[in-house]
Design a protein around this motif. Sequence first.
Motif, PDB file in Angstrom:
ATOM      1  N   PHE A 280       9.114  12.190 -11.306  1.00 39.55           N
ATOM      2  CA  PHE A 280       7.867  11.428 -11.194  1.00 39.55           C
ATOM      3  C   PHE A 280       7.461  11.276  -9.736  1.00 39.55           C
ATOM      4  O   PHE A 280       6.280  11.277  -9.406  1.00 39.55           O
ATOM      5  N   VAL A 281       8.475  11.132  -8.869  1.00 41.36           N
ATOM      6  CA  VAL A 281       8.223  10.712  -7.488  1.00 41.36           C
ATOM      7  C   VAL A 281       8.942  11.612  -6.491  1.00 41.36           C
ATOM      8  O   VAL A 281      10.148  11.868  -6.622  1.00 41.36           O
ATOM      9  N   TYR A 282       8.187  12.086  -5.509  1.00 37.90           N
ATOM     10  CA  TYR A 282       8.777  12.670  -4.297  1.00 37.90           C
ATOM     11  C   TYR A 282       9.209  11.464  -3.470  1.00 37.90           C
ATOM     12  O   TYR A 282       8.374  10.705  -2.975  1.00 37.90           O
ATOM     13  N   ASN A 283      10.519  11.281  -3.324  1.00 35.52           N
ATOM     14  CA  ASN A 283      11.028  10.029  -2.757  1.00 35.52           C
ATOM     15  C   ASN A 283      10.964  10.048  -1.226  1.00 35.52           C
ATOM     16  O   ASN A 283      11.941  10.369  -0.545  1.00 35.52           O
ATOM     17  N   ALA A 284       9.773   9.714  -0.707  1.00 38.47           N
ATOM     18  CA  ALA A 284       9.591   9.682   0.744  1.00 38.47           C
ATOM     19  C   ALA A 284      10.480   8.616   1.375  1.00 38.47           C
ATOM     20  O   ALA A 284      10.779   7.590   0.772  1.00 38.47           O
TER      21      ALA A 284
ATOM     22  N   GLN B 242       0.817  -1.220   0.000  1.00 37.98           N
ATOM     23  CA  GLN B 242       0.000   0.000   0.000  1.00 37.98           C
ATOM     24  C   GLN B 242       0.850   1.269   0.000  1.00 37.98           C
ATOM     25  O   GLN B 242       0.394   2.333  -0.430  1.00 37.98           O
ATOM     26  N   VAL B 243       2.083   1.168   0.481  1.00 30.34           N
ATOM     27  CA  VAL B 243       2.969   2.336   0.525  1.00 30.34           C
ATOM     28  C   VAL B 243       3.274   2.848  -0.881  1.00 30.34           C
ATOM     29  O   VAL B 243       3.642   4.008  -1.069  1.00 30.34           O
ATOM     30  N   ALA B 244       3.090   2.000  -1.885  1.00 31.15           N
ATOM     31  CA  ALA B 244       3.322   2.410  -3.278  1.00 31.15           C
ATOM     32  C   ALA B 244       2.441   3.583  -3.681  1.00 31.15           C
ATOM     33  O   ALA B 244       2.715   4.245  -4.692  1.00 31.15           O
ATOM     34  N   VAL B 245       1.393   3.861  -2.918  1.00 28.00           N
ATOM     35  CA  VAL B 245       0.545   5.014  -3.234  1.00 28.00           C
ATOM     36  C   VAL B 245       1.377   6.297  -3.259  1.00 28.00           C
ATOM     37  O   VAL B 245       1.081   7.232  -4.027  1.00 28.00           O
ATOM     38  N   LEU B 246       2.412   6.344  -2.442  1.00 27.10           N
ATOM     39  CA  LEU B 246       3.265   7.539  -2.384  1.00 27.10           C
ATOM     40  C   LEU B 246       4.159   7.679  -3.605  1.00 27.10           C
ATOM     41  O   LEU B 246       4.716   8.753  -3.855  1.00 27.10           O
ATOM     42  N   ASP B 247       4.305   6.575  -4.362  1.00 28.13           N
ATOM     43  CA  ASP B 247       5.184   6.576  -5.523  1.00 28.13           C
ATOM     44  C   ASP B 247       4.429   6.543  -6.842  1.00 28.13           C
ATOM     45  O   ASP B 247       5.026   6.306  -7.905  1.00 28.13           O
ATOM     46  N   LEU B 248       3.117   6.781  -6.803  1.00 26.02           N
ATOM     47  CA  LEU B 248       2.379   6.940  -8.048  1.00 26.02           C
ATOM     48  C   LEU B 248       2.911   8.169  -8.783  1.00 26.02           C
ATOM     49  O   LEU B 248       3.135   9.221  -8.169  1.00 26.02           O
ATOM     50  N   PRO B 249       3.150   8.073 -10.066  1.00 23.60           N
ATOM     51  CA  PRO B 249       3.763   9.196 -10.799  1.00 23.60           C
ATOM     52  C   PRO B 249       2.963  10.495 -10.665  1.00 23.60           C
ATOM     53  O   PRO B 249       1.761  10.524 -10.926  1.00 23.60           O
ATOM     54  N   TYR B 250       3.651  11.521 -10.209  1.00 20.76           N
ATOM     55  CA  TYR B 250       3.098  12.869 -10.106  1.00 20.76           C
ATOM     56  C   TYR B 250       1.889  12.977  -9.188  1.00 20.76           C
ATOM     57  O   TYR B 250       1.079  13.902  -9.322  1.00 20.76           O
ATOM     58  N   ILE B 251       1.761  12.068  -8.219  1.00 20.10           N
ATOM     59  CA  ILE B 251       0.648  12.221  -7.276  1.00 20.10           C
ATOM     60  C   ILE B 251       0.847  13.471  -6.421  1.00 20.10           C
ATOM     61  O   ILE B 251      -0.117  14.095  -5.976  1.00 20.10           O
ATOM     62  N   PHE B 252       2.120  13.861  -6.230  1.00 22.32           N
ATOM     63  CA  PHE B 252       2.426  15.111  -5.529  1.00 22.32           C
ATOM     64  C   PHE B 252       3.016  16.106  -6.518  1.00 22.32           C
ATOM     65  O   PHE B 252       3.840  15.752  -7.361  1.00 22.32           O
TER      66      PHE B 252
END
Length: 347
Positions: free
Chosen positions: A251-255, A120-130
């Motif tokens: 693509f990703v804000y690398n949390a 579920q943590v992959a939600v943070l790595d969806l392209p351009y979600i942020f």
Amino acid sequence: MDHKGIGRELRDPTRRHFIRAATVTAGGVLAAPFVLRHALGDVPAHVLKMTMSDVRAHPVYPVLNQFSADVLRRTNGAVEIKVYGAGELGSQNNGLTGIQTGITDLVCTTTGYIETIYPQVAVLDLPYIFRTSAEAEAVLDGPVGTKLFSLFPARGIYGLSWGDWGWRSVTHVTKSVPEPADIVGTKIRVQPGAIYAATYKTLHATPVVIDLSETYLALSEHAVDAVELPMISLVAGKFYEVARHVSLTNFVYNAGAILAGKRSLDRLEASYQTAIREAALGISPVWRTTVQQSTQDAIALVKNKGGTVVNVDQAAYAKALQPVYTAYDPIVGEDLVREIRSQIGAG
């Protein structure tokens, strides 16, 4: 690491600026290069091992030593945390399994590794979600971040605090990739999280999972054409020496997160557990400020070394990557995606 090479980098003024930014806290206090000893000279009752998913030259390493020093202070010298860089206590992939089994005690790692256990943590790595760092930080520090951390104890891990590694860019050996068509056919090193592979397959590139410690050699021998990394990791690993064309795909804000093994934390006195949790939360603002400043320093350093840094057509990339959402909504949960979008006002 080549000590002569380190010397050359340290003599470079831009490199010195990058390192200096990495070792100074938001308040201007020099972070300890290693774990600070308690002023009283007491032998710690507990010595914990902490790994991170990058090398010691990375700006997050001194931040973690500041976290360690704060724990030592809060526990009056009873708990010492020794911080190790990537590859020193096993591969990056072993960082999470190490704290699950008690071989190590804490890890500071990124979502690409975390989602191998918690999809579920992959939600943070969806392209351009942020769209901005501020959006990402607000989500991580709010209900979504708490909800994701609540998944962790069932698999033997506690989430202590969120931070980041910066925005992930594509750095290519031979060319820039400003348009989606430019990346087609590229063999690119990615993190192990499945969403990273899905992202680049959607762009008709070939993702390859390689441990960070082997990435420099893979680039120099053309086993891969490119690497996807945050700018600060690019500089810390000196990958810019063999891949000189940076495209700010972002693509990703690398949390990232500071995580503790449940069995390691549970065996400590309650007051020590609280001290570690509070120190982890307290270091987040310093962590984020350090990454933001060091990212700008890293861009300047790459340009100073003769590399190219270009922006990309993010709208075109975002359109090309929409199928990733279709594939991952069932995995991460459509409700979670909607919650994030609602919080940041994206629909």
